[in-house]
Design an enzyme around this catalytic site. Sequence first.
Site, PDB file in Angstrom:
ATOM      1  N   LYS A   1      48.725  31.513  36.622  1.00  0.00           N
ATOM      2  CA  LYS A   1      48.186  32.588  37.465  1.00  0.00           C
ATOM      3  C   LYS A   1      48.539  32.257  38.905  1.00  0.00           C
ATOM      4  CE  LYS A   1      44.063  35.310  38.362  1.00  0.00           C
ATOM      5  NZ  LYS A   1      44.072  35.265  39.817  1.00  0.00           N
TER       6      LYS A   1
ATOM      7  N   ASP B   1      48.838  32.352  42.878  1.00  0.00           N
ATOM      8  CA  ASP B   1      47.865  32.670  43.921  1.00  0.00           C
ATOM      9  C   ASP B   1      48.608  33.276  45.113  1.00  0.00           C
ATOM     10  OD1 ASP B   1      45.427  32.856  45.013  1.00  0.00           O
ATOM     11  OD2 ASP B   1      45.187  30.733  45.484  1.00  0.00           O
TER      12      ASP B   1
ATOM     13  N   CYS C   1      12.777  30.757  64.568  1.00  0.00           N
ATOM     14  CA  CYS C   1      14.051  31.444  64.352  1.00  0.00           C
ATOM     15  C   CYS C   1      15.006  31.056  65.488  1.00  0.00           C
ATOM     16  CB  CYS C   1      13.832  32.948  64.343  1.00  0.00           C
ATOM     17  SG  CYS C   1      15.359  33.882  64.446  1.00  0.00           S
TER      18      CYS C   1
ATOM     19  N   CYS D   1      15.534  34.419  67.777  1.00  0.00           N
ATOM     20  CA  CYS D   1      14.497  35.075  68.586  1.00  0.00           C
ATOM     21  C   CYS D   1      13.265  34.199  68.785  1.00  0.00           C
ATOM     22  CB  CYS D   1      14.106  36.408  67.952  1.00  0.00           C
ATOM     23  SG  CYS D   1      13.248  36.199  66.392  1.00  0.00           S
TER      24      CYS D   1
ATOM     25  N   CYS E   1      14.596  41.102  65.692  1.00  0.00           N
ATOM     26  CA  CYS E   1      15.407  39.885  65.891  1.00  0.00           C
ATOM     27  C   CYS E   1      16.890  40.248  66.042  1.00  0.00           C
ATOM     28  CB  CYS E   1      15.202  38.962  64.695  1.00  0.00           C
ATOM     29  SG  CYS E   1      16.375  37.596  64.637  1.00  0.00           S
TER      30      CYS E   1
ATOM     31  N   LYS F   1      40.527  29.965  34.594  1.00  0.00           N
ATOM     32  CA  LYS F   1      40.635  29.384  35.934  1.00  0.00           C
ATOM     33  C   LYS F   1      40.397  27.879  35.911  1.00  0.00           C
ATOM     34  CE  LYS F   1      40.105  31.878  39.341  1.00  0.00           C
ATOM     35  NZ  LYS F   1      40.322  32.932  40.239  1.00  0.00           N
TER      36      LYS F   1
ATOM     37  N   TYR G   1      57.508  37.017  42.189  1.00  0.00           N
ATOM     38  CA  TYR G   1      57.530  36.662  40.771  1.00  0.00           C
ATOM     39  C   TYR G   1      57.006  37.846  39.972  1.00  0.00           C
ATOM     40  CZ  TYR G   1      58.477  31.806  41.798  1.00  0.00           C
ATOM     41  OH  TYR G   1      59.077  30.650  42.213  1.00  0.00           O
TER      42      TYR G   1
ATOM     43  N   GLU H   1      50.886  31.993  30.857  1.00  0.00           N
ATOM     44  CA  GLU H   1      51.710  31.722  32.047  1.00  0.00           C
ATOM     45  C   GLU H   1      50.788  31.362  33.201  1.00  0.00           C
ATOM     46  OE1 GLU H   1      52.911  35.688  31.548  1.00  0.00           O
ATOM     47  OE2 GLU H   1      52.274  36.312  33.533  1.00  0.00           O
TER      48      GLU H   1
ATOM     49  N   CYS I   1      12.688  34.957  59.044  1.00  0.00           N
ATOM     50  CA  CYS I   1      12.195  35.382  60.345  1.00  0.00           C
ATOM     51  C   CYS I   1      11.640  36.788  60.137  1.00  0.00           C
ATOM     52  CB  CYS I   1      13.361  35.412  61.337  1.00  0.00           C
ATOM     53  SG  CYS I   1      13.017  36.396  62.785  1.00  0.00           S
TER      54      CYS I   1
HETATM   55  S1  IVH Z   1      48.612  39.975  34.638  1.00  0.00           S
HETATM   56  C1  IVH Z   1      45.895  43.833  33.888  1.00  0.00           C
HETATM   57  N1  IVH Z   1      49.720  37.722  35.261  1.00  0.00           N
HETATM   58  O1  IVH Z   1      45.753  38.083  39.199  1.00  0.00           O
HETATM   59  C2  IVH Z   1      46.059  42.726  34.834  1.00  0.00           C
HETATM   60  N2  IVH Z   1      48.235  38.691  36.841  1.00  0.00           N
HETATM   61  O2  IVH Z   1      42.935  39.028  38.587  1.00  0.00           O
HETATM   62  C3  IVH Z   1      47.413  42.182  34.656  1.00  0.00           C
HETATM   63  N3  IVH Z   1      47.993  37.408  38.896  1.00  0.00           N
HETATM   64  O3  IVH Z   1      45.840  40.484  41.403  1.00  0.00           O
HETATM   65  C4  IVH Z   1      47.593  41.042  35.526  1.00  0.00           C
HETATM   66  N4  IVH Z   1      49.359  35.789  38.357  1.00  0.00           N
HETATM   67  O4  IVH Z   1      48.201  39.978  40.708  1.00  0.00           O
HETATM   68  C5  IVH Z   1      48.878  38.691  35.661  1.00  0.00           C
HETATM   69  N5  IVH Z   1      50.795  35.727  35.669  1.00  0.00           N
HETATM   70  C6  IVH Z   1      49.970  36.689  36.072  1.00  0.00           C
HETATM   71  C7  IVH Z   1      49.326  36.650  37.318  1.00  0.00           C
HETATM   72  C8  IVH Z   1      48.462  37.676  37.671  1.00  0.00           C
HETATM   73  C9  IVH Z   1      48.550  36.264  39.285  1.00  0.00           C
HETATM   74  C10 IVH Z   1      47.039  38.179  39.707  1.00  0.00           C
HETATM   75  C11 IVH Z   1      47.285  39.648  39.728  1.00  0.00           C
HETATM   76  C12 IVH Z   1      45.963  40.251  40.040  1.00  0.00           C
HETATM   77  C13 IVH Z   1      45.010  39.186  39.657  1.00  0.00           C
HETATM   78  C14 IVH Z   1      44.120  39.689  38.561  1.00  0.00           C
END
Ligand code: IVH
Length: 669
Positions: free
Chosen positions: A119, A121, A412, A415, A435, A319, A229, A117, A430
């Site tokens: 990730k 942000d 520097c 200083c 400083c 990522k 979500y 799924e 430096c």
């Molecule tokens: S599962 C055991 N699923 O990523 C960890 N995390 O690096 C289970 N995050 O702050 C996390 N989307 O909030 C999971 N689809 C997703 C996610 C997700 C974003 C975030 C999570 C955490 C960070 C972990």
Amino acid sequence: MVKPSNIITAELEKLRSEIRRHNELYYQKDKPEISDAEYDRLFDRLLEIEAEFPEMVTEDSPSQTVGADRIEKFAAVDHRIPMLSLQKVTSFEQFLDFDRRVRDGLAVEAEIQYTTEPKLDGLAVELVYRRGKFVLGSTRGDGSTGENITENLTTLSSIPASLSSQTTKRYPLLEIRGEVVIHKKDFAQFNQQLIEIGQEPMANPRNGAAGSLRQLDSNITKERPLVFYAYGISDILLDSITKQSEAAALLRSENFRLPEPAAVLNDPEAINRQFDELTKSRDALDFEIDGMVIKVNSFDQQKQLGRISRAPRWAVAWKFEAELAETTLEDVEFSVGRTGVVTPVAILEPVKVGGVMVSRASLHNEDELQSLGVAVGDRVVIRRAGDVIPEVVRLAGKSKPRSNTIKFPAECPSCQTEIRRLEGEAAYRCSNSACPAQLEGKLSYFASKAGMDIDGMGGKIASQLIERGLISSLADLYFLTHDQLLTLDLMADKRAQKLLAAIDRSRSSSLPKIIYALGIDGVGETVARLVAETFATLDSLMEASLEQLVDIDGIGEVLAESINSYFATEDNRVLLRRMREGGVLFPHFTKSYSGDLFSGKRFVITGTLSQSRTYFKNLIESHGGKVSSSISTKIDFLLCGQKAGSKLEKARKLDVEIIEEEDFLARIG
Ligand code: IVH
């Protein structure tokens, strides 16, 4: 059930009205009549009575209102099960390594079933549903303790207030985790709103979501376009649910939104294709994402795999590649860090990269600067990878007419001492120990969360303190007076009081934190803890020989030399002496092992003890225990000093084990 007496009822009412009055004086009128400490005493007493007589808690009690009432900070929430982070991979090969580790861990050769799924942000939160009702919402915080933002989260229409009766029956307690985001389409409008009310626009939707959720007035949160979500449930031991995909189905049936597109896939090649597709569809999604999360689907297998420190072995975040952008180099500044290293910093025409506006980027060092061959006015390509500081990667186009390429300064910038490049080093330094720029860096580092944790001691305050000659050594912090602080810009009475209180709290910092805060070359949190565990007191560490240091597992010769020479330097010895004179306690540190003496045990501290509460809190925590503020049946021990009051009585009633200071110290040896 114990009934509150009339006296208690009257006290409660009086406390509430007093606290409301002080809230108003502080927050609305800006004219506080009592100190923070006095306010806290009133508030603690309120919490104490309410803990004892929960049936007396009213909705409008100051303890229950996050909004305008108590803006100061959110209450802490301990996550029943820690909120972990994720291991990262950035290529298919690295994903295959992860898959191999999973199969090795499970001792299977066959393919593993994974879910995939996006990730998201945003900001991670946990929602607790008790008997089907949403009762507690918190941020992730440090993973084990977050902030109580229930009030704010109830304003989100994507968070159901209650669950279906069927789910409630099956799961009287359900902890749901997910991410709060702002949709891309709402972001511009949201920023416009901020500008209209005279606030800084947010750099990206993630900051927008975090800022909105941490508002102290939930009426503000309500106006923000936040969406929750759900991506999982915290407890994987739910009877009939055995897979991540089933948990997702349950959440979907309860009207939660889930990150899509999601899939269940066995073949690593299919996961690779899924990642490619997600990369392509990224821009078309409603929300910002920074990769794909891949989880082992079976809860049984998840349990078998367990976790490595802060991340599970059963999930990984794949990522996206770092993002690039082109912009104009407007200037180059040379900044001096706490160790004296001079770093060239590119000042850029602001440009958006990876969802964040960037206006500064690192040019690393002289060699890098030379090989880039850039001049002010040139077009440059910059790269931002996750939270890493953005950097200039290449020259994209020369400006016409062209100014000279940038040269490293000979002095520097802070200083004016001549700067030198040591043999074999890329950096210029430096070497002036007085400083001001170095001192500012040292002070910020000293006061940082991982160090002495002095809240309110940001860069602006640090630079003013140095500029005005109030601080010329770190130890001077412990001699600052209220009147001196009041001479700084933007420093009012309340803020000065708070800063002094934070400095005071830092006097009882634990030994590893102090060692870290000193900023010894090569000594981060892990090494600081290691040496504190080995030597237990500052005095023994100061006298440690090079051989003793090298003998520590995890410390090599270079590091040992750095630590040894730090403590051999007279200036540093003077600093530590003056810190002691300024009241820093340098508490004895006892090693904590896993399977700790107090592992999983909860303490409450009460009465007058021979040292500050923070001192004892640190001791308890270094032995694996936790400290709470009120007595309940969940508490294992009451650490009890002189003149203890109602907490002691309550502990007796609830059969909580009472330990006196002497006994406590004897137990930990
Ligand atoms: S599962 C055991 N699923 O990523 C960890 N995390 O690096 C289970 N995050 O702050 C996390 N989307 O909030 C999971 N689809 C997703 C996610 C997700 C974003 C975030 C999570 C955490 C960070 C972990």
